[in-house]
Design a protein around this motif. Sequence first.
Motif, PDB file in Angstrom:
ATOM      1  N   GLY A   1      17.895  49.989  36.230  1.00 34.91           N
ATOM      2  CA  GLY A   1      18.448  49.823  37.566  1.00 34.91           C
ATOM      3  C   GLY A   1      19.089  51.107  38.028  1.00 34.91           C
TER       4      GLY A   1
ATOM      5  N   SER B   1      22.710  45.797  38.367  1.00 35.68           N
ATOM      6  CA  SER B   1      21.881  46.527  37.396  1.00 35.68           C
ATOM      7  C   SER B   1      22.207  46.097  35.976  1.00 35.68           C
TER       8      SER B   1
ATOM      9  N   GLN C   1      20.513  42.893  35.326  1.00 28.57           N
ATOM     10  CA  GLN C   1      19.107  43.158  35.041  1.00 28.57           C
ATOM     11  C   GLN C   1      18.929  43.697  33.620  1.00 28.57           C
TER      12      GLN C   1
ATOM     13  N   ARG D   1      11.651  41.108  35.237  1.00 26.02           N
ATOM     14  CA  ARG D   1      12.160  41.304  36.596  1.00 26.02           C
ATOM     15  C   ARG D   1      13.341  42.274  36.586  1.00 26.02           C
ATOM     16  N   SER D   2      13.215  43.316  35.794  1.00 29.40           N
ATOM     17  CA  SER D   2      14.205  44.379  35.731  1.00 29.40           C
ATOM     18  C   SER D   2      13.522  45.677  36.135  1.00 29.40           C
ATOM     19  N   SER D   3      14.316  46.608  36.658  1.00 30.00           N
ATOM     20  CA  SER D   3      13.722  47.844  37.177  1.00 30.00           C
ATOM     21  C   SER D   3      14.172  49.047  36.358  1.00 30.00           C
TER      22      SER D   3
ATOM     23  N   ARG E   1       7.459  54.246  32.475  1.00 27.18           N
ATOM     24  CA  ARG E   1       6.633  54.341  33.671  1.00 27.18           C
ATOM     25  C   ARG E   1       5.282  54.957  33.297  1.00 27.18           C
TER      26      ARG E   1
END
Length: 650
Positions: free
Chosen positions: A19, A45, A48, A58-60, A85
């Motif tokens: 987050g 965050s 998350q 569902r976490s960034s 990523r």
Amino acid sequence: MSSPESVTSSISVEAENIGGIDSTEVSLQPGVNVLTGRNATNRTSFLQTIMAGLGSRRSSLKGDADAGHVELTFDDEQYTRYLERRNGEVVFEGDPYLDDPELADLFAFLLESNEARRAVRSGDNLRELIMRPIDTDEIEAEISMLEAEKRDLDDRLEELSRLGGELPDLEERRVTLEEEIDETGEQISDLEVTLDEFDLDVDASRNRKEEIESAFADLQEARTDLESIEYDLETERESYAELERERDDLEDELESIDEDDESPDRLEGRIQELRARKRSLDTTVSELQSVIRFNEERLANDGYDLELDASSPSDSDDGAITEQLLEDSDDIVCWTCGSQVDRERIDSTLEQLRSLRQTKLEDRNDLQEQIDEISARQKELRKQTQKRSRIEERLSTVEDELERRAQRIEELEADIEEQQDYVDELEENAETFEDTAYSDVIETHRELNRLELELENLKDERDEVEARIDEIETKVDERSDLESERESLDDELTDLRTRVDRIEENAVDAFNEHMSSILSILEYQNIDRIWIQRREETVREGRRNVTRTAFDLHIVRSTEDGTTYEDTVDHLSESEREVTGLVFALAGYLVHNVYEDVPFMLLDSLESIDSTRIAEIVDYFEEYVDCLVVALLREDAEALSDSYKYVREI
């Protein structure tokens, strides 16, 4: 709340690049944990982060980072999650707490984007959401399997009933055979006495008698052997004929099964493809519904209110004329671009969106119908394949048995021919003794031989009857066990067939019960009751009508003079709507026993609820959750108990 997955120790949370978090290490405790601070202090965050460690996707990942990780440690166990990523997408790896986070995402991780909360806010299909974790296809497959087992048990019980009906006749036959055996034994004894009474004094006569007795003894033995072989041959022929009938029936049954080039596995791929398309359409329909509802609300409020500056050119004559024209027109301020737009254009766009949503719904229904048809076809194909395999296997066994018995029949026929020649030879030999002096002795011997053979046959039949009685009694003794097993299967089938209904009923009951309790605690002034009504409706799916269950959310308000009236969810305040969404999520949490999978619940975005009511909600939820983590502004957190664990820096 005590559960199989209770948290009994402190919880250590370490995270990096999740987050908005660069890095952090926070300790939580069982019970209530309050994340407090100003806005933009990474409280969401951090929630998350916990979600990622527990297994949610569902976490960034932090916007400027290529990789991040989470470590959760509690009860002497460590759970890790790595985010990276790759090709523009975030890939999740590691060993999280949950293998499947679906239930937790729906009913335990109650952030602002939580689907249960959004469904209430948007007036979406509550029944579809609460039943989403239930695999109805798996339930149907299990029902089919148990029904097959039940049919097998019914056949066995029916066979036992038939066998039980044989027992009286068999018992009666055994008694008759015993009487005939006794009677025949007495006749044999009388004949033996008669033979002893024949007085042949001379040695020659005595020797002659011995020769006669020996000859007839050999003849009796030979006839007994011949009858035994004939009996074996008759049995083999009957078995052969029965096998031929079974073979013909199997061949007819095999021919009746249609050959089909379709493969159940290939159909499975088609079903998965259609389900993926259906899920995509579900998402699209839900998003369209949200867009339509949002725009309808804005349209009802005439877009955004504009305030004109008193010093602006609007005070001029031209401005007055423009203002007059605007007042006389049907234009409103667009909430996306801020410009004046004709209402008809927005109405037209909304109508297009509604038409698109309806088209997507029809496409979704068509896909569901295709899924149902292909699933039914797949099930039928698998049944046919299994049936064909069983028939072919049995047919092969029958062919082998026919070949073996045909060979045995040939051997027995040869044995009978050989034995008959031997009996004929002995009978010719016995006829040489038939003279006047010994005619009575010979006749007595013949009758004695016949009776002894009859006695032996009677005893053999009695032994067979007794063996059959023992066999049936042994099988009948199994009846009580089979009936208990069948009763158990009936209970399982009833449970499976009513599982969906029970879950729906329990969800409605749980929501209504907790909603009533929450409303009495929070004391909203003009809300008397909020409850869900479960009803059946007939809907069109493709080319057919089907019965579906629907959940209707009812709101009853009262006026100052005590008059009650029913309202809609659209007219709930933001605070009331958020509370209703949280209670709906709690109902799902309890109905699906989510606490057995994950002993955590996360709460966020409660700003629309006043601090006193937030404190009441947290106290209420604490009773049902082992570890409750709630993110609050400082001013809202002040109303909560000092006994809670507070985290002020992340």
